[in-house]
Every structure is written in C-alpha cells, then in structure tokens.
Design an enzyme around this catalytic site. Sequence first.
Site, mmCIF file in Angstrom:
data_model
loop_
_atom_site.group_PDB
_atom_site.id
_atom_site.type_symbol
_atom_site.label_atom_id
_atom_site.label_comp_id
_atom_site.label_asym_id
_atom_site.label_seq_id
_atom_site.Cartn_x
_atom_site.Cartn_y
_atom_site.Cartn_z
ATOM 1 N N ASP A 1 33.173 11.342 56.711
ATOM 2 C CA ASP A 1 32.166 10.520 55.965
ATOM 3 C C ASP A 1 32.898 9.868 55.108
ATOM 4 O OD1 ASP A 1 33.401 12.906 54.838
ATOM 5 O OD2 ASP A 1 31.603 12.933 53.186
ATOM 6 N N GLU B 1 35.405 10.870 49.385
ATOM 7 C CA GLU B 1 34.164 10.378 49.747
ATOM 8 C C GLU B 1 33.547 9.667 48.050
ATOM 9 O OE1 GLU B 1 31.482 12.904 46.595
ATOM 10 O OE2 GLU B 1 31.336 14.483 48.825
#
Length: 391
Positions: free
Chosen positions: A124, A63
Amino acid sequence: MHRRHAMTALALLPAATAIPAWAQPSPGGCIAMGDWTGFAARHIQPDGRVIDFDTPQQQSTSEGQSYALFFSVVHDDRRNFERVLAWTETNLSGGSLAQRLPAWLWGRKTEGGWGVIDTNPASDAELWIAYALLEAARLWNEPRYRTLGRALLALVVRDEVVTLAGLGRMLLPWSRDVASGPVWRLNASYMPLQLLRRFQQEEPTGPWREIADNTVRMIAEVSPQGFAPDWCAWSTERKAFVADPDKGTVGSYDAIRVYLWAGMLNPQEPARAALLKSLYGPRRVVERPQAPPEYVDTATGVVRGTGPAGFSGALLPYLKAQNAMPALTAQLARIPTDLGGTRVPPKAPLPYYERMLLLFGQGWLDGRYAFGRHGELQPQWRPPCPSTRTA
C-alpha cells in the site's frame, strides 16, 4: 502546465445540513491550511522522517512516508516533498526506490540504536509513493519524479503481483517471497481504486485494470453485511475468497480506509456505484445516529466499541457519496479542534493515524483535492489564509 482544480465539495451540501462555520470555504480565495501545517510541524522531522509518537519505538513506516508525500503534493509543498522523499530513499530503500522496495518499519531497535526494524515491504505504501511521484511529475513538471515512480511500480509488479488460480492477477500486501498458497492473504485497503486507475493510464499493458476488477469483486464478496474486513484471503483450492487465516472476519483500523477510498471516487468511475452498494454497513450504523464502531464482525454485522474521531473523518467522503447528510453532520461534530473547529480541543494531540484519516477525509470534503475519472489528482492550490488552524 494544465491543472484541473476540484470544486469545493461543501458548496454542494444543502444548507439544511448546518455545516459548521469553520468548514465553510474561506473568503478571499484563500484556503485554511492549519491541519497540514500542524501535522507537518508535529510529525515530520527536519530530515523528512514522519514519526508516530504513540509507539514505543517512535517508529516511522513506509505508509506514513507515502501519505506525507501525497499531502505535500495536495498542498503544493515541495520542500516537505523533497525532504520526505530523500529520507525514505536513504533509510528505507538503501538509497534508491528504483532498485529496492522500501522496508515498512524503521525506529528504535530493541538492541539499541535506530534503523530498519522489519525489512519486509508493504504494497500500500509503495502504491501511494508511486502515485505521489507520478502526480508530482505531472503537476510540477518534474520528469525525474515520473521516472522514479515508474521504476518503483515495476518493482511492485515484479515482486508483489501474482496470478492466483481461479482469480487472475492480484496485488499481495507484501513480497511474494514471504507469501505462500494455497491460501493467499489480501488487504482491500491496500488497493485504492483511484490509484489503480491512474496506474492503468500510465501503463495500459500492465496488470492494473485486472487488479482493479478483482478488487471490486473481492470487496463485494467479503462484505456480506456491508462491512469490509481488515484482511481476507483467496483460496486457490476452493477458488473463492475466504476469511483471513490470522485475523478472521474483523473489520477495524485497516478496513476504515476502504470506505474512505470508495467515498472519494470520481462520480464517473464505473465501479463506484457497485462499491458503495457493497459497503452499506457503516451508513446504517451512523444514521441511527451514533459513532462509527471500532470493531465489527463482518460475517455477522455485530459491532462493538466506539471508533475514534479519525474514523468519523474517514467516513466523511463516504457519507457525502451516499448523500447521507444528517449522518455526515453528526460525524463532523466529532472532529476535534486541532484539525478544524470551534469545539473544545482534545487534551492531547491526536495520534498519527487518526490525523492522517482526518487529513484525507476533511481535506476532500473541504474541496482541497479530488480524484479525476482516471484517478488523476485534482488539487485546489490557493494561497493559505493569513490565520490558519494549528495543532
């Protein structure tokens, strides 16, 4: 090369909101860059590793690497982009993002030494990495980035997109190899609609339109009190969204990004109005006025705790989109000086995650970037001002 520049968002705010002087557009055509340069100086090592210093493992996550790639493009910072990309490929993807999804966690191992701590991927991060690559290719005229971004998206579709009975195609938070039914865990903050729209343009025959539609439906159905949960799930037996079997109905550090992504949507996005209508909870709380809550029970709407400054930063685009100007001004006042301002600076540097939320929210409000109707990045590349804010 065609570049569409975003309008300065603060120019659209009425004078009555009394936006602080530091947040006003800079004179002379320059733009304050101290927040990004300060973040990069503290958190990005010379080799391109993004460090979260507030963890015992001094960890790096996929991330963090993905967000650094995105902001490198936002700020036309090719040097950091190349360094972060190289470290990510080498250390998280075994040398190739085109062949292996990146491991989500790297850091100091309990048995000694440094390396991958958890090999599982996180979807993500992969979406943001692919998005940054596609936009770097388009804005910098570098076709090799597009090739790599498309290859990474193909891995995501192969390993992390599933067809859920009664719902359709959906993005899992991780590889389908570690997921199982009949209850499939999902995370709304992993699916920013603007990224899905960009992928939809890139791959019209791909699953992205369907995933986008299902994401909008999911947020509406799991937010009965106007608050999004950190996690939720789809039950193939009940053919319905249900509470997450592990996290329950709590909304906090993941869910804060749901409001952030929704607030930054282009006004011409067809689902924007519906999303903002579904997510009315935070606005009602901060209009009292008060700080955003740190935790909320999304089933009952009961809130507790005071959210950190990063939560206020994340809500800036959301409040602007809701035209909640007094609340926006109140949240701006909570942002410490190391990311803009003339108030008393914090006693210690803000944690990595808070700074990232502020980079997103404050940067968008300052007009440093925006998202187009089809999710394309619209950076405002201007020379940095001679004197900028630093960490």
